[in-house]
Design a protein around this motif. Structure first.
Motif, PDB file in Angstrom:
ATOM      1  N   UNK A  49      35.757  37.106  -8.098  1.00 42.84           N
ATOM      2  CA  UNK A  49      37.155  36.922  -7.717  1.00 42.84           C
ATOM      3  C   UNK A  49      37.536  35.453  -7.768  1.00 42.84           C
ATOM      4  N   UNK A  50      38.784  35.197  -8.140  1.00 41.58           N
ATOM      5  CA  UNK A  50      39.275  33.837  -8.338  1.00 41.58           C
ATOM      6  C   UNK A  50      40.680  33.703  -7.753  1.00 41.58           C
ATOM      7  N   UNK A  51      40.913  32.613  -7.011  1.00 39.08           N
ATOM      8  CA  UNK A  51      42.228  32.364  -6.444  1.00 39.08           C
ATOM      9  C   UNK A  51      42.938  31.193  -7.112  1.00 39.08           C
TER      10      UNK A  51
ATOM     11  N   UNK B  35      36.765  29.173  -7.275  1.00 34.27           N
ATOM     12  CA  UNK B  35      36.496  30.588  -7.059  1.00 34.27           C
ATOM     13  C   UNK B  35      36.699  31.000  -5.613  1.00 34.27           C
ATOM     14  N   UNK B  36      37.414  32.070  -5.410  1.00 34.66           N
ATOM     15  CA  UNK B  36      37.638  32.556  -4.056  1.00 34.66           C
ATOM     16  C   UNK B  36      36.381  33.265  -3.571  1.00 34.66           C
ATOM     17  N   UNK B  37      36.126  33.196  -2.290  1.00 35.05           N
ATOM     18  CA  UNK B  37      34.986  33.927  -1.745  1.00 35.05           C
ATOM     19  C   UNK B  37      35.309  35.400  -1.765  1.00 35.05           C
TER      20      UNK B  37
ATOM     21  N   UNK C 194      35.497  29.790 -17.709  1.00 34.79           N
ATOM     22  CA  UNK C 194      35.421  31.231 -17.946  1.00 34.79           C
ATOM     23  C   UNK C 194      35.711  32.076 -16.727  1.00 34.79           C
ATOM     24  N   UNK C 195      35.801  33.364 -16.978  1.00 27.68           N
ATOM     25  CA  UNK C 195      36.024  34.366 -15.947  1.00 27.68           C
ATOM     26  C   UNK C 195      34.945  35.427 -16.086  1.00 27.68           C
ATOM     27  N   UNK C 196      34.307  35.786 -14.994  1.00 32.95           N
ATOM     28  CA  UNK C 196      33.224  36.757 -15.042  1.00 32.95           C
ATOM     29  C   UNK C 196      33.645  38.058 -14.368  1.00 32.95           C
ATOM     30  N   UNK C 197      33.303  39.164 -14.994  1.00 33.79           N
ATOM     31  CA  UNK C 197      33.608  40.475 -14.430  1.00 33.79           C
ATOM     32  C   UNK C 197      32.948  40.610 -13.064  1.00 33.79           C
TER      33      UNK C 197
ATOM     34  N   UNK D 248      37.263  40.411 -14.308  1.00 33.08           N
ATOM     35  CA  UNK D 248      37.504  39.407 -13.268  1.00 33.08           C
ATOM     36  C   UNK D 248      38.611  39.881 -12.324  1.00 33.08           C
ATOM     37  N   UNK D 249      38.495  39.542 -11.056  1.00 32.13           N
ATOM     38  CA  UNK D 249      39.473  39.919 -10.030  1.00 32.13           C
ATOM     39  C   UNK D 249      40.286  38.675  -9.674  1.00 32.13           C
ATOM     40  N   UNK D 250      41.595  38.768  -9.841  1.00 31.71           N
ATOM     41  CA  UNK D 250      42.449  37.587  -9.724  1.00 31.71           C
ATOM     42  C   UNK D 250      43.299  37.653  -8.458  1.00 31.71           C
TER      43      UNK D 250
END
Length: 462
Positions: free
Chosen positions: A442-444, A459-461, A436-439, A365-367
């Protein structure tokens, strides 16, 4: 000494050595000169007020060390609308000299210097990427980065686009040790020895950190080999994440504090504060700092914190090729794994610059974040405290940097202020909970709990 300007995409890392004042002075002057020039060139658009998409990345590396001599090589990558490339400079320091020395100081007479330049030109002509015409009269400034390999050969690094086409990539010319040895000055001989047989063989930065944190126990005695793993559990990709606690962030006011660019000299003190405040957090570490301070990473995991990947060189990923992005991530994961026996479960792109390619290559996941304290800009404890407390809403991910003393000093007040408003501190993984978080996504921030009004998407675009 690390500094960032997150908005202008500027990252600098240079040395300070208390026993050699010239190092801090010369390195800081170089950084200031390059940053000021970059800012003066890349100004906001008059009509829109937006900054151009540009980047400045300066990193210093030790190339030689002895009780008398230090060699420090500086890579400066700069991209602007006019193009992109890397410049190389090596500063040499004599314990007895008041200022940095240059390549010319490595050689004895003017005749010896001229002979060395001839050897450089001869060696360069063997490289088909080099424009032979550019070697007819080598400018001294083109030879401002000369180092020595383990065999005593001289390695000359040319700036990108100086003696070859834009597509040539790094051009390094080797002059054999047999040609070089007799041309060196007394200082040059000491420098060559310091490069081929560095002494003492110690991690100077690590020893300095330990000295600055003793005797208050800022660095835990836990080592990567002895760090407990009972507080972790495997995720779907085989990575170990901190064991999730019984906290439901869909019904509780949760906030995730995150810290970038470390671990730094004050991270041990920060961990003390977080432990006392029962505030699990997420640390996005850079590869060199993870490699330098593995015991700090082991302590983070042992105390319930989460570790994320913040790349090796802190480059803007959207300006790199797929192969370069993968190397930035993989090198850092290797350093993290060396420290805690597992790679990072999350990735945060420097400057928040990402796209579908970098997200996919992250394999995690990208944070991102929704609260920027601007601690890198203000370096003011009270402003950091105010931003963190006033801007946080349930589900927020707060951006800070543990390389700044002012930020570390702000954390106690941030913890007490947010806790007084009813917040529970969690890691990013805990914040997302069952959603959850998916590989590759991206999430803000996380969704606000049901009891909160004005819920927003998480979830961030991309």
């Amino acid at each position: 000494m690390t500094a960032t300007d997150e908005h202008r995409r500027i990252f600098t890392k240079h040395f300070e050595v208390p026993s050699v004042p010239a190092v801090a002075r010369s390195q800081a002057e170089l950084v200031t000169e390059q940053v000021d020039a970059f800012k003066s060139t890349n100004v906001p658009d008059v009509a829109t007020g937006e900054l151009p998409v540009a980047e400045l990345n300066m990193r210093s590396h030790l190339t030689a060390v002895s009780t008398r001599v230090l060699g420090i090589r500086v890579n400066t990558y700069e991209s602007t609308g006019a193009g992109a490339g890397t410049r190389y400079l090596t500063q040499w320091f004599d314990q007895d000299a008041p200022a940095a020395l240059g390549t010319r100081d490595l050689f004895d007479s003017d005749e010896d210097w001229a002979q060395f330049k001839e050897f450089v030109a001869q060696a360069a002509t063997a490289d088909p990427r080099v424009f032979v015409g550019s070697l007819m009269d080598l400018d001294d400034a083109w030879l401002d980065s000369v180092n020595f390999d383990a065999y005593g050969n001289a390695l000359v690094e040319f700036d990108d686009n100086s003696v070859g086409p834009d597509s040539a990539g790094p051009i390094v010319v080797k002059v054999d040790a047999g040609h070089v040895a007799s041309l060196l000055s007394g200082f040059g001989t000491l420098a060559r020895t310091a490069a081929t047989s560095p002494s003492p063989r110690v991690q100077l930065g690590l020893l300095q950190d330990r000295a600055s944190q003793a005797p208050d126990g800022g660095v835990a005695a836990t080592t990567p080999e002895s760090a407990p793993d009972a507080g972790t559990e495997p995720d779907g990709a085989g990575r170990n994440r901190p064991a999730q606690r019984a906290v439901d962030c869909t019904a509780t006011k949760c906030v995730a504090l995150t810290f970038d660019d470390g671990p730094g000299p004050k991270t041990g003190k920060l961990l003390d504060t977080l432990r006392e405040g029962n505030a699990p957090s997420t640390f996005f570490v850079t590869g060199p700092n993870a490699k330098l301070r593995p015991e700090i990473l082991a302590r983070m995991v042992a105390e319930g914190h989460e570790i994320g990947n913040h790349t090796w060189n802190h480059r803007s990923l959207t300006s790199l090729s797929s192969a370069q992005i993968q190397r930035e991530i993989d090198r850092t994961n290797a350093a993290i794994t060396q420290a805690i026996d597992q790679p990072a479960a999350l990735m945060r792109p420097p400057y928040g610059a990402h796209n579908s390619i970098s997200d996919r290559l992250a394999s995690t996941p990208v944070i991102l974040w929704d609260v920027d304290t601007l601690d890198w800009k203000h370096r003011n404890t009270e402003k950091v405290v105010d931003a963190a407390i006033s801007q946080t809403t349930p589900g927020s991910i707060v951006l800070m940097h543990d390389i700044h003393s002012s930020t570390v000093a702000a954390v106690p007040k941030i913890l007490s202020g947010l806790r007084a408003k009813g917040y529970t501190f969690v890691t990013v993984t805990e914040l997302m909970g069952d959603s959850g978080l998916k590989a590759g996504e991206s999430y803000a921030r996380a969704p606000q709990p049901a009891k909160a009004s004005g819920a927003k998407g998480a979830k961030a675009t991309r």
